[in-house]
Design an enzyme around this catalytic site. Structure first.
Site, mmCIF file in Angstrom:
data_model
loop_
_atom_site.group_PDB
_atom_site.id
_atom_site.type_symbol
_atom_site.label_atom_id
_atom_site.label_comp_id
_atom_site.label_asym_id
_atom_site.label_seq_id
_atom_site.Cartn_x
_atom_site.Cartn_y
_atom_site.Cartn_z
ATOM 1 N N GLU A 179 0.857 -1.182 0.000
ATOM 2 C CA GLU A 179 0.000 0.000 0.000
ATOM 3 C C GLU A 179 0.897 1.237 0.000
ATOM 4 O O GLU A 179 1.870 1.288 0.730
ATOM 5 C CB GLU A 179 -0.881 -0.032 1.264
ATOM 6 C CG GLU A 179 -1.834 1.107 1.383
ATOM 7 C CD GLU A 179 -2.678 1.276 0.126
ATOM 8 O OE1 GLU A 179 -3.443 0.366 -0.220
ATOM 9 O OE2 GLU A 179 -2.530 2.332 -0.541
ATOM 10 N N GLY A 231 8.748 12.086 10.134
ATOM 11 C CA GLY A 231 8.248 11.325 11.292
ATOM 12 C C GLY A 231 7.194 10.367 10.798
ATOM 13 O O GLY A 231 7.198 9.976 9.633
ATOM 14 N N CYS A 254 5.696 5.285 9.446
ATOM 15 C CA CYS A 254 6.244 4.511 8.317
ATOM 16 C C CYS A 254 7.724 4.764 8.051
ATOM 17 O O CYS A 254 8.531 3.840 8.193
ATOM 18 C CB CYS A 254 5.419 4.802 7.072
ATOM 19 S SG CYS A 254 3.674 4.498 7.319
ATOM 20 N N ARG A 286 2.756 9.578 16.091
ATOM 21 C CA ARG A 286 3.870 8.628 16.152
ATOM 22 C C ARG A 286 5.119 9.234 15.497
ATOM 23 O O ARG A 286 5.056 9.707 14.378
ATOM 24 C CB ARG A 286 3.483 7.307 15.486
ATOM 25 C CG ARG A 286 2.541 6.493 16.369
ATOM 26 C CD ARG A 286 2.096 5.240 15.672
ATOM 27 N NE ARG A 286 1.111 5.528 14.636
ATOM 28 C CZ ARG A 286 0.569 4.603 13.846
ATOM 29 N NH1 ARG A 286 0.929 3.337 13.966
ATOM 30 N NH2 ARG A 286 -0.332 4.924 12.944
HETATM 31 C C1 UGA Z 1 4.534 7.423 3.738
HETATM 32 C C2 UGA Z 1 4.618 7.296 2.212
HETATM 33 O O1 UGA Z 1 4.622 8.608 1.623
HETATM 34 C C3 UGA Z 1 3.448 6.492 1.650
HETATM 35 O O2 UGA Z 1 3.600 6.317 0.260
HETATM 36 C C4 UGA Z 1 3.413 5.128 2.353
HETATM 37 O O3 UGA Z 1 2.304 4.360 1.929
HETATM 38 C C5 UGA Z 1 3.305 5.339 3.871
HETATM 39 O O4 UGA Z 1 4.450 6.116 4.311
HETATM 40 C C6 UGA Z 1 3.309 3.990 4.525
HETATM 41 O O5 UGA Z 1 4.328 3.287 4.428
HETATM 42 O O6 UGA Z 1 2.269 3.557 5.030
HETATM 43 P P1 UGA Z 1 3.157 8.966 5.460
HETATM 44 O O7 UGA Z 1 4.144 8.498 6.465
HETATM 45 O O8 UGA Z 1 1.709 8.860 5.780
HETATM 46 O O9 UGA Z 1 3.360 8.177 4.056
HETATM 47 O O10 UGA Z 1 3.413 10.500 5.153
HETATM 48 P P2 UGA Z 1 4.342 11.348 4.159
HETATM 49 O O11 UGA Z 1 3.517 12.351 3.483
HETATM 50 O O12 UGA Z 1 5.170 10.487 3.308
HETATM 51 O O13 UGA Z 1 5.290 12.136 5.190
HETATM 52 C C7 UGA Z 1 6.227 11.469 6.023
HETATM 53 C C8 UGA Z 1 7.065 12.477 6.783
HETATM 54 O O14 UGA Z 1 7.991 13.140 5.911
HETATM 55 C C9 UGA Z 1 6.281 13.591 7.477
HETATM 56 O O15 UGA Z 1 6.816 13.779 8.762
HETATM 57 C C10 UGA Z 1 6.522 14.807 6.607
HETATM 58 O O16 UGA Z 1 6.447 16.015 7.338
HETATM 59 C C11 UGA Z 1 7.950 14.539 6.129
HETATM 60 N N1 UGA Z 1 8.282 15.225 4.856
HETATM 61 C C12 UGA Z 1 7.632 14.884 3.715
HETATM 62 C C13 UGA Z 1 9.305 16.174 4.831
HETATM 63 O O17 UGA Z 1 9.935 16.479 5.859
HETATM 64 N N2 UGA Z 1 9.630 16.778 3.628
HETATM 65 C C14 UGA Z 1 8.983 16.463 2.483
HETATM 66 O O18 UGA Z 1 9.339 17.045 1.431
HETATM 67 C C15 UGA Z 1 7.967 15.505 2.517
#
Ligand code: UGA
Length: 430
Positions: A151, A257, A260, A327
Site C-alpha cells: 500500500e 516522522g 512509516c 507517532r
Molecule cells: C509514507 C509514504 O509517503 C506512503 O507512500 C506510504 O504508503 C506510507 O508512508 C506507509 O508506508 O504507510 P506517510 O508516512 O503517511 O506516508 O506521510 P508522508 O507524506 O510520506 O510524510 C512522512 C514524513 O515526511 C512527514 O513527517 C513529513 O512532514 C515529512 N516530509 C515529507 C518532509 O519532511 N519533507 C517532504 O518534502 C515531505
C-alpha cells in the site's frame, strides 16, 4: 467481490471503504473490540479527511460492515487482506506478532481454499512465512493462494491516494491470486506490476527509504544553505524542475516522522546489515533525520543562548498535517529539548490532544492559536498545518512579547514575515 479485511488501522479501514465504494461487499475484522464498536456506530476513531463521510455512506448502502468474530468472518470469505500493524522492535526489526497471529487465525478458521493478500508493510520473505503459518495452524488442507500487495497511501490524504494510486504492485507466485487481484483492481487506470512476493515486499521498503533519502538529502543541503546564504527553497525548486528528480519530498525542515518512514528505514537497514550487504546510505539518512531537531534548537539558541523561563509557543503536534497521528512526530523531541532548557511551553494543534504525560511535564495545551501566542518570546512551527499559513500574522505580531518566529517546516513566506517585522528563521537560510 466479497472481501474480508483483517486489521482496522488507517490502511485497512481506508482500503475497506474504497473497495466498498467500488461496489464490493466488504467486512472489516479486528480483534480490538473498541475499534469495532466505534466503527459499527459509523464513527471513525482517527482523523482522516473525507473518510468519515464515505464510511457512513458505504455502511448505509450495506456494502461495509464490521466484526470482531474471526470464525464466521473467515469461513464466509475467500478473499482475505491482512492489514495489521508492523511496528518497530527495539532492535529496529519489524514486529511480526500481529501478522503471525492474523495468519494463525486464518489457519484456525479456514474451511476451504483462500486467497490471502498481505498489505501490511512486511520484511522480505514474510509473505511466504504467512503461507506457512496458515498451513501450520490449519486443519483444513486446501490451498492458500498468497500475494503481497503493498500500500502506498499517505496519512492525511489516504482516501485520495487509495482512489488514485500511482501504481498497483502484485507480488505472487500464484496465478489464482494474481487473477483475483487483477479483477479487483480493474477499475483503476494506473500501471499494474506483477512481481515475485519478495520483490513486492522490497518495492515498498525501497520506495519509502528513497523518499526518506530525498528528505534527508535536502535537509543536509539546507544546512549548507544556512552557511552560504542561499534559500534552500530556491535550490529545491530548481532541482525539482528536472523531471528525473521531481519536486516532491524536497521540502527541507525538521525531518520526517510518522509510523512509516522511521520504522521502514530502520527495518530495511537492519535486514541489509544482517544479510551482510549494509545499506550505508540509509544509515546516514536516519542519522541526519535524528539530528535535525538538534540542529534546529541550536539555531534557536543563537537567538536565545538561554531558554530558561522563556515562553515558547509550539505550533503543531501531529507528525504531518491533516492527521491526529503523533507517532514519531518531531514536535516531541523539540519539546523535550525545550523542557530540558527549562523553557515554558504552550502547544497548539488543530486536532491532537496533548497526553497527560506531557501535561504533567508542564506543557500547556491551548486550542486557540491566537491565545497560544500571547506574550510569547518565541514561536516554533513544527507541523505544516494550513491553519498556520492562514493565520493573521499581523495580529500575531501584536500579541507576542518578542517577534521571533522559527519555521521548522519552511511553510511561511520569509519576505512577508520580515515585512511584518518578525525575526523569521526557517531551515536553509531565510
Ligand atoms: C509514507 C509514504 O509517503 C506512503 O507512500 C506510504 O504508503 C506510507 O508512508 C506507509 O508506508 O504507510 P506517510 O508516512 O503517511 O506516508 O506521510 P508522508 O507524506 O510520506 O510524510 C512522512 C514524513 O515526511 C512527514 O513527517 C513529513 O512532514 C515529512 N516530509 C515529507 C518532509 O519532511 N519533507 C517532504 O518534502 C515531505
Amino acid at each position: 467481490m466479497k472481501i474480508l479485511i483483517i486489521g482496522m488501522g488507517y490502511v485497512g479501514t481506508t482500503t475497506g471503504v474504497v473497495f466498498a465504494k467500488q461496489g464490493h461487499e466488504v467486512t472489516g475484522l479486528d480483534i480490538d473490540e473498541s475499534k469495532i464498536t466505534s466503527l459499527r456506530k459509523g464513527k471513525l476513531y482517527f482523523h482522516e479527511p473525507g473518510l468519515q463521510e464515505m464510511l457512513l455512506d458505504q455502511m448505509k448502502n450495506g456494502r461495509l460492515q464490521f466484526t470482531s468474530d474471526p470464525n464466521s468472518a473467515i469461513e464466509n470469505h475467500d478473499l482475505l487482506f491482512i492489514t495489521v500493524g508492523t511496528p518497530s522492535l527495539n532492535n529496529g526489526k519489524a514486529d511480526l506478532t500481529y501478522v503471525k497471529s492474523a495468519a494463525e487465525m486464518i489457519g484456525r478458521y479456514k474451511n476451504n481454499e483462500k486467497v490471502v493478500i498481505v498489505k501490511s508493510t512486511v520484511p522480505i520473505g514474510t509473505t511466504d512465512k504467512v503461507e506457512q503459518w496458515i498451513h501450520q495452524s490449519a486443519n483444513d488442507p486446501s490451498a492458500i493462494h498468497a500475494a503481497m500487495n503493498p500500500e502506498f497511501l499517505r496519512e492525511g490524504s489516504a482516501l485520495y491516494d487509495a482512489l488514485h494510486p500511482s501504481r498497483i504492485v502484485i507480488g505472487s507466485q500464484s496465478s489464482a491470486a494474481v487473477s483475483e487481484l487483477k479483477k479487483l483492481y480493474s477499475p483503476f487506470s494506473c500501471p499494474l506490476l506483477v512481481t515475485s512476493t519478495k520483490a513486492a515486499e522490497m518495492i515498498k521498503y525501497a520506495s519509502n527509504a528513497f523518499l526518506a533519502t530525498k528528505i534527508s538529502f535536502i535537509n543536509e543541503v539546507a544546512k549548507l544553505c544556512d552557511q552560504v546564504g542561499v534559500q534552500v527553497t530556491d535550490v529545491a525548486k530548481g532541482m525539482g524542475m528536472d523531471e528525473r528528480i521531481g519536486p516532491a519530498f524536497l521540502q527541507a525542515g525538521l525531518g520526517y516522522g510518522g509510523s512509516c518512514f522511521p520504522k521502514d528505514v530502520k527495518e530495511f537497514t537492519e535486514t541489509a546489515q544482517s544479510l551482510g550487504v549494509p545499506l550505508t546510505i540509509l544509515e546516514d539518512v536516519e542519522k541526519v533525520n535524528q539530528l535535525q531537531s538538534h540542529y534546529f534548537i541550536n539555531r534557536v539558541k543563537e537567538v536565545y543562548p538561554s531558554l530558561k523561563g522563556k515562553k515558547v509557543t509550539v505550533l503543531g503536534l501531529s507528525f504531518k498535517p491533516h492527521t491526529d497521528d503523533i507517532r514519531e512526530s518531531v514536535a516531541y523531541p523539540v519539546m523535550d529539548q525545550l523542557l530540558k532548557e527549562e523553557a515554558s511551553i504552550i502547544a497548539h494543534d488543530p486536532v491532537v490532544n496533548l497526553s497527560t504525560e506531557w501535561l504533567k511535564r508542564g506543557v500547556t495545551q491551548c486550542w486557540d492559536p491566537y491565545v497560544a501566542v500571547k506574550n510569547s518570546d518565541l514561536i516554533i512551527i513544527t507541523t505544516n498545518w494550513p491553519h498556520y499559513e492562514k493565520m493573521n500574522w499581523a495580529r500575531v505580531q501584536d500579541l507576542v512579547a518578542h517577534p521571533y518566529l522559527f519555521d521548522g517546516r519552511n511553510m511561511l513566506d520569509a519576505e512577508e514575515m520580515k515585512n511584518l517585522k518578525f525575526k523569521y528563521q526557517g531551515i536553509g537560510y531565510s
